[in-house]
Design a protein around this motif. Sequence first.
Motif, PDB file in Angstrom:
ATOM      1  N   THR A  81      -0.698  -9.253  -6.731  1.00  0.00           N
ATOM      2  CA  THR A  81      -1.145  -7.979  -6.172  1.00  0.00           C
ATOM      3  C   THR A  81      -2.417  -8.205  -5.362  1.00  0.00           C
ATOM      4  O   THR A  81      -2.987  -9.303  -5.360  1.00  0.00           O
ATOM      5  CB  THR A  81      -1.389  -6.953  -7.297  1.00  0.00           C
ATOM      6  OG1 THR A  81      -1.581  -5.653  -6.715  1.00  0.00           O
ATOM      7  CG2 THR A  81      -2.611  -7.306  -8.125  1.00  0.00           C
TER       8      THR A  81
ATOM      9  N   THR B 295      -4.200   4.485  -0.326  1.00  0.00           N
ATOM     10  CA  THR B 295      -4.694   3.109  -0.322  1.00  0.00           C
ATOM     11  C   THR B 295      -5.297   2.730  -1.666  1.00  0.00           C
ATOM     12  O   THR B 295      -5.107   1.605  -2.153  1.00  0.00           O
ATOM     13  CB  THR B 295      -5.736   2.917   0.787  1.00  0.00           C
ATOM     14  OG1 THR B 295      -5.148   3.246   2.048  1.00  0.00           O
ATOM     15  CG2 THR B 295      -6.225   1.481   0.836  1.00  0.00           C
ATOM     16  N   ASP B 296      -6.004   3.647  -2.295  1.00  0.00           N
ATOM     17  CA  ASP B 296      -6.653   3.344  -3.576  1.00  0.00           C
ATOM     18  C   ASP B 296      -5.703   3.420  -4.769  1.00  0.00           C
ATOM     19  O   ASP B 296      -6.023   2.909  -5.845  1.00  0.00           O
ATOM     20  CB  ASP B 296      -7.829   4.298  -3.812  1.00  0.00           C
ATOM     21  CG  ASP B 296      -8.975   4.051  -2.853  1.00  0.00           C
ATOM     22  OD1 ASP B 296      -9.071   2.919  -2.328  1.00  0.00           O
ATOM     23  OD2 ASP B 296      -9.766   4.980  -2.613  1.00  0.00           O
ATOM     24  N   ALA B 297      -4.552   4.048  -4.600  1.00  0.00           N
ATOM     25  CA  ALA B 297      -3.576   4.172  -5.688  1.00  0.00           C
ATOM     26  C   ALA B 297      -2.177   4.240  -5.087  1.00  0.00           C
ATOM     27  O   ALA B 297      -1.584   5.315  -4.984  1.00  0.00           O
ATOM     28  CB  ALA B 297      -3.856   5.399  -6.540  1.00  0.00           C
TER      29      ALA B 297
ATOM     30  N   LEU C  40      -6.274  -1.675 -11.612  1.00  0.00           N
ATOM     31  CA  LEU C  40      -5.114  -0.811 -11.833  1.00  0.00           C
ATOM     32  C   LEU C  40      -4.036  -1.542 -12.633  1.00  0.00           C
ATOM     33  O   LEU C  40      -3.416  -0.966 -13.527  1.00  0.00           O
ATOM     34  CB  LEU C  40      -4.546  -0.339 -10.493  1.00  0.00           C
ATOM     35  CG  LEU C  40      -5.257   0.836  -9.819  1.00  0.00           C
ATOM     36  CD1 LEU C  40      -4.693   1.060  -8.423  1.00  0.00           C
ATOM     37  CD2 LEU C  40      -5.127   2.104 -10.652  1.00  0.00           C
ATOM     38  N   VAL C  41      -3.805  -2.810 -12.303  1.00  0.00           N
ATOM     39  CA  VAL C  41      -2.816  -3.587 -13.054  1.00  0.00           C
ATOM     40  C   VAL C  41      -3.257  -3.738 -14.503  1.00  0.00           C
ATOM     41  O   VAL C  41      -2.476  -3.534 -15.436  1.00  0.00           O
ATOM     42  CB  VAL C  41      -2.614  -4.974 -12.413  1.00  0.00           C
ATOM     43  CG1 VAL C  41      -1.707  -5.832 -13.303  1.00  0.00           C
ATOM     44  CG2 VAL C  41      -2.000  -4.848 -11.030  1.00  0.00           C
TER      45      VAL C  41
ATOM     46  N   ARG D  27      -7.917  -5.674  -4.702  1.00  0.00           N
ATOM     47  CA  ARG D  27      -8.448  -4.327  -4.945  1.00  0.00           C
ATOM     48  C   ARG D  27      -7.696  -3.606  -6.070  1.00  0.00           C
ATOM     49  O   ARG D  27      -8.194  -2.628  -6.618  1.00  0.00           O
ATOM     50  CB  ARG D  27      -8.392  -3.486  -3.672  1.00  0.00           C
ATOM     51  CG  ARG D  27      -6.978  -3.143  -3.239  1.00  0.00           C
ATOM     52  CD  ARG D  27      -6.954  -2.110  -2.130  1.00  0.00           C
ATOM     53  NE  ARG D  27      -7.412  -2.660  -0.868  1.00  0.00           N
ATOM     54  CZ  ARG D  27      -7.438  -1.980   0.265  1.00  0.00           C
ATOM     55  NH1 ARG D  27      -7.053  -0.713   0.273  1.00  0.00           N
ATOM     56  NH2 ARG D  27      -7.847  -2.537   1.371  1.00  0.00           N
ATOM     57  N   TYR D  28      -6.483  -4.109  -6.406  1.00  0.00           N
ATOM     58  CA  TYR D  28      -5.675  -3.435  -7.429  1.00  0.00           C
ATOM     59  C   TYR D  28      -5.733  -4.139  -8.785  1.00  0.00           C
ATOM     60  O   TYR D  28      -4.971  -3.786  -9.694  1.00  0.00           O
ATOM     61  CB  TYR D  28      -4.225  -3.331  -6.966  1.00  0.00           C
ATOM     62  CG  TYR D  28      -4.068  -2.592  -5.653  1.00  0.00           C
ATOM     63  CD1 TYR D  28      -4.827  -1.454  -5.389  1.00  0.00           C
ATOM     64  CD2 TYR D  28      -3.179  -3.030  -4.681  1.00  0.00           C
ATOM     65  CE1 TYR D  28      -4.700  -0.780  -4.177  1.00  0.00           C
ATOM     66  CE2 TYR D  28      -3.036  -2.353  -3.479  1.00  0.00           C
ATOM     67  CZ  TYR D  28      -3.798  -1.239  -3.225  1.00  0.00           C
ATOM     68  OH  TYR D  28      -3.673  -0.579  -2.035  1.00  0.00           O
ATOM     69  N   ARG D  29      -6.622  -5.080  -8.938  1.00  0.00           N
ATOM     70  CA  ARG D  29      -6.727  -5.809 -10.197  1.00  0.00           C
ATOM     71  C   ARG D  29      -6.913  -4.849 -11.373  1.00  0.00           C
ATOM     72  O   ARG D  29      -6.226  -4.941 -12.395  1.00  0.00           O
ATOM     73  CB  ARG D  29      -7.888  -6.800 -10.157  1.00  0.00           C
ATOM     74  CG  ARG D  29      -8.116  -7.526 -11.477  1.00  0.00           C
ATOM     75  CD  ARG D  29      -9.441  -8.272 -11.504  1.00  0.00           C
ATOM     76  NE  ARG D  29      -9.647  -8.872 -12.814  1.00  0.00           N
ATOM     77  CZ  ARG D  29     -10.121  -8.223 -13.868  1.00  0.00           C
ATOM     78  NH1 ARG D  29     -10.423  -6.915 -13.767  1.00  0.00           N
ATOM     79  NH2 ARG D  29     -10.293  -8.843 -15.024  1.00  0.00           N
TER      80      ARG D  29
ATOM     81  N   SER E 211       1.105   8.563  -2.254  1.00  0.00           N
ATOM     82  CA  SER E 211       0.630   7.184  -2.346  1.00  0.00           C
ATOM     83  C   SER E 211      -0.538   7.002  -1.379  1.00  0.00           C
ATOM     84  O   SER E 211      -0.419   7.281  -0.185  1.00  0.00           O
ATOM     85  CB  SER E 211       1.764   6.221  -1.980  1.00  0.00           C
ATOM     86  OG  SER E 211       1.320   4.894  -1.968  1.00  0.00           O
TER      87      SER E 211
ATOM     88  N   VAL F 223       0.819  -1.216   0.000  1.00  0.00           N
ATOM     89  CA  VAL F 223       0.000   0.000   0.000  1.00  0.00           C
ATOM     90  C   VAL F 223       0.852   1.265   0.000  1.00  0.00           C
ATOM     91  O   VAL F 223       0.322   2.372  -0.101  1.00  0.00           O
ATOM     92  CB  VAL F 223      -0.958   0.031   1.211  1.00  0.00           C
ATOM     93  CG1 VAL F 223      -1.953  -1.098   1.126  1.00  0.00           C
ATOM     94  CG2 VAL F 223      -0.191  -0.041   2.529  1.00  0.00           C
TER      95      VAL F 223
ATOM     96  N   PHE G  92       1.801   2.084  -8.665  1.00  0.00           N
ATOM     97  CA  PHE G  92       0.993   2.494  -9.809  1.00  0.00           C
ATOM     98  C   PHE G  92       1.182   3.976 -10.137  1.00  0.00           C
ATOM     99  O   PHE G  92       0.417   4.549 -10.901  1.00  0.00           O
ATOM    100  CB  PHE G  92      -0.477   2.199  -9.541  1.00  0.00           C
ATOM    101  CG  PHE G  92      -0.736   0.744  -9.246  1.00  0.00           C
ATOM    102  CD1 PHE G  92      -0.658  -0.212 -10.248  1.00  0.00           C
ATOM    103  CD2 PHE G  92      -1.033   0.325  -7.957  1.00  0.00           C
ATOM    104  CE1 PHE G  92      -0.874  -1.552  -9.981  1.00  0.00           C
ATOM    105  CE2 PHE G  92      -1.254  -1.021  -7.675  1.00  0.00           C
ATOM    106  CZ  PHE G  92      -1.167  -1.959  -8.690  1.00  0.00           C
TER     107      PHE G  92
END
Length: 365
Positions: A62, A25-27, A69-70, A65-67, A23, A15, A31
Amino acid sequence: MDIKNCYCVIMAGGVGKRFWPVSRTDAPKQFLDVADTGETFIRQTYNRFLKLIPKENILIVTASRYRDLVKEQIPEICEENLLLEPYSRNTAPCIAYATYVLLKRNPDARVVVSPSDHIIDNEDLFVETIKKAFDYVEAHDVLMTLGVIPTRPDTNYGYIQAYGGKDACRNGEPMPVKTFTEKPDKALAQILISTGEFFWNSGLFVWKADTIRKEMERYLPEVTGFFTGWESAIGTKIEEEFIIRAYTDSLNISIDYGVMEKTERAWIYPVSFGWQDIGTWESLYNYISDKDKAGNAVSAEKTLIEGTSNTLVISKEKKKLIAIKGLEDFMVIDTEDVLVICPKDDRKFKDFISGIAMPDYEKYR
């Protein structure tokens, strides 16, 4: 060795708390293009390994929650190479999951494991180094960690001592690991590098998948025990449910603490391809070469800086004037909704930002 048996696992589930408030939690940082290289950390890491590993052999681990974003930043990655963790459990469960996936696909898999937030100056030398490490683990059942030859007494990195003495460490050949030292203070770091026997712990590993499996099952049953039955679960409809159960009860522990500091198979390969682990604001400051005469690293549209030295200043607000006077060894990080003014020492910053865990600050996390 046959490149078809070579795989890469990129760990990208963190995170990035130490890069708050940029930076979030959501980004998180992997990323983002925190270092202004023109690419996000994860994209840069992926591209680096494409020079060596076929894209069908590159896995990214990962958080669930970051699927998206990847997929947004690496749209060419296939679904089966995107391993989603339901919870954050540090690097050992992450590596266990990836290892069992690879063994299911190819029992002869040779693997390089990499964090997603490194910067490499000489990528051609990096590729050649990984090839040589692959060749070494092909012939030897060792767990190879890449040890960076230190250039300064940096307190943000762990240190690894090799057997053989100072002369052996200068030969650039793989050596067995003697000791690990976790992030020393500056005085101790200076002593360590003066011996010529210590290297920065890069967090980069190369090994046979089956070798790391055996060592993890020996030293970390608190992790691998919850993956029992992986042969019939991974790659099937029940994989997601299986992984959720495994992660729910798995120990939260790093591969360094859990295996590398215990196994007799830990070896180190000295490397010098220009490595930076950009994990903190202090490490970013050290990475930036474009500083003014007072040692200030400034990335902002409009500034008025007087009587200030060795300070990191970052602002993305183009209409805002950043005026600073009388700071030394500080960081000033300005975002749309948060302004941070704090000593840039990583340990002090870590203690300071623990306050954002309070409920009143949830929207800023």
